[in-house]
Motif scaffolding. Structure first.
Motif, PDB file in Angstrom:
ATOM      1  N   CYS A  25       0.836  -1.195   0.000  1.00 31.04           N
ATOM      2  CA  CYS A  25       0.000   0.000   0.000  1.00 31.04           C
ATOM      3  C   CYS A  25       0.870   1.244   0.000  1.00 31.04           C
ATOM      4  O   CYS A  25       1.888   1.292   0.667  1.00 31.04           O
ATOM      5  N   LEU A  26       0.425   2.241  -0.736  1.00 26.54           N
ATOM      6  CA  LEU A  26       0.963   3.577  -0.566  1.00 26.54           C
ATOM      7  C   LEU A  26       0.055   4.261   0.439  1.00 26.54           C
ATOM      8  O   LEU A  26      -1.076   3.829   0.646  1.00 26.54           O
ATOM      9  N   ARG A  60       7.759   6.747 -10.634  1.00 25.11           N
ATOM     10  CA  ARG A  60       8.486   6.361  -9.424  1.00 25.11           C
ATOM     11  C   ARG A  60       7.579   5.577  -8.474  1.00 25.11           C
ATOM     12  O   ARG A  60       7.984   4.541  -7.943  1.00 25.11           O
ATOM     13  N   LEU A  61       6.359   6.079  -8.264  1.00 28.85           N
ATOM     14  CA  LEU A  61       5.432   5.385  -7.366  1.00 28.85           C
ATOM     15  C   LEU A  61       5.079   4.003  -7.903  1.00 28.85           C
ATOM     16  O   LEU A  61       4.933   3.049  -7.138  1.00 28.85           O
ATOM     17  N   SER A  62       4.962   3.878  -9.216  1.00 34.58           N
ATOM     18  CA  SER A  62       4.677   2.576  -9.825  1.00 34.58           C
ATOM     19  C   SER A  62       5.794   1.583  -9.517  1.00 34.58           C
ATOM     20  O   SER A  62       5.534   0.420  -9.184  1.00 34.58           O
ATOM     21  N   ARG A  65       5.618   0.576  -5.816  1.00 35.50           N
ATOM     22  CA  ARG A  65       4.544  -0.390  -5.540  1.00 35.50           C
ATOM     23  C   ARG A  65       4.993  -1.823  -5.801  1.00 35.50           C
ATOM     24  O   ARG A  65       4.490  -2.754  -5.198  1.00 35.50           O
ATOM     25  N   GLN A  66       5.927  -2.012  -6.704  1.00 34.13           N
ATOM     26  CA  GLN A  66       6.418  -3.339  -7.052  1.00 34.13           C
ATOM     27  C   GLN A  66       7.598  -3.784  -6.182  1.00 34.13           C
ATOM     28  O   GLN A  66       8.012  -4.939  -6.241  1.00 34.13           O
ATOM     29  N   CYS A  67       8.130  -2.883  -5.393  1.00 29.71           N
ATOM     30  CA  CYS A  67       9.348  -3.148  -4.625  1.00 29.71           C
ATOM     31  C   CYS A  67       9.054  -3.941  -3.353  1.00 29.71           C
ATOM     32  O   CYS A  67       8.102  -3.652  -2.626  1.00 29.71           O
ATOM     33  N   GLU A  68       9.906  -4.897  -3.060  1.00 27.80           N
ATOM     34  CA  GLU A  68       9.761  -5.706  -1.848  1.00 27.80           C
ATOM     35  C   GLU A  68      10.081  -4.919  -0.579  1.00 27.80           C
ATOM     36  O   GLU A  68       9.745  -5.351   0.515  1.00 27.80           O
TER      37      GLU A  68
END
Length: 100
Positions: A25-26, A60-62, A65-68
């Motif tokens: 979640c952001l 950047r936010l995209s 969101r994919q980052c562990e």
């Protein structure tokens, strides 16, 4: 529905009887978005000279969101709120491989 985990403050998302660890979640996606209103006001009012263009910010936010390393809107590498870090053009990803 979110429930408190017995493991160091982690949160689990409950769907029926199944529970899973939620970490993608952001802050704007969290139920208590009003809590973060001040952060969004800060981002909105950044000086245009230092602010990242919206397309770059969204890219950047995209990636975040994919980052562990994303956990509840925060980067587990540096501890920042990723939305604030991504909003400033000169900032960069703190990961070893610098995703952005």
């Amino acid at each position: 529905m979110y429930e408190k985990s017995p493991f160091a403050g982690q949160t689990f998302a409950s769907f029926g009887t199944a529970k899973r660890f939620c970490r993608k979640c952001l802050t704007k996606d969290m139920p208590d978005a009003a809590y973060f209103e001040n952060m969004y006001e800060y981002i909105k009012n950044l000086d245009e000279d230092i602010k990242a263009p919206d397309a770059l910010y969204q890219e950047r936010l995209s990636l975040c969101r994919q980052c562990e390393s994303l956990l509840n809107g925060m980067c587990r590498i540096c501890g920042c709120f990723v939305e604030m870090r991504a909003a400033v053009a000169k900032n960069y990803c703190p990961a070893i491989n610098k995703k952005w």
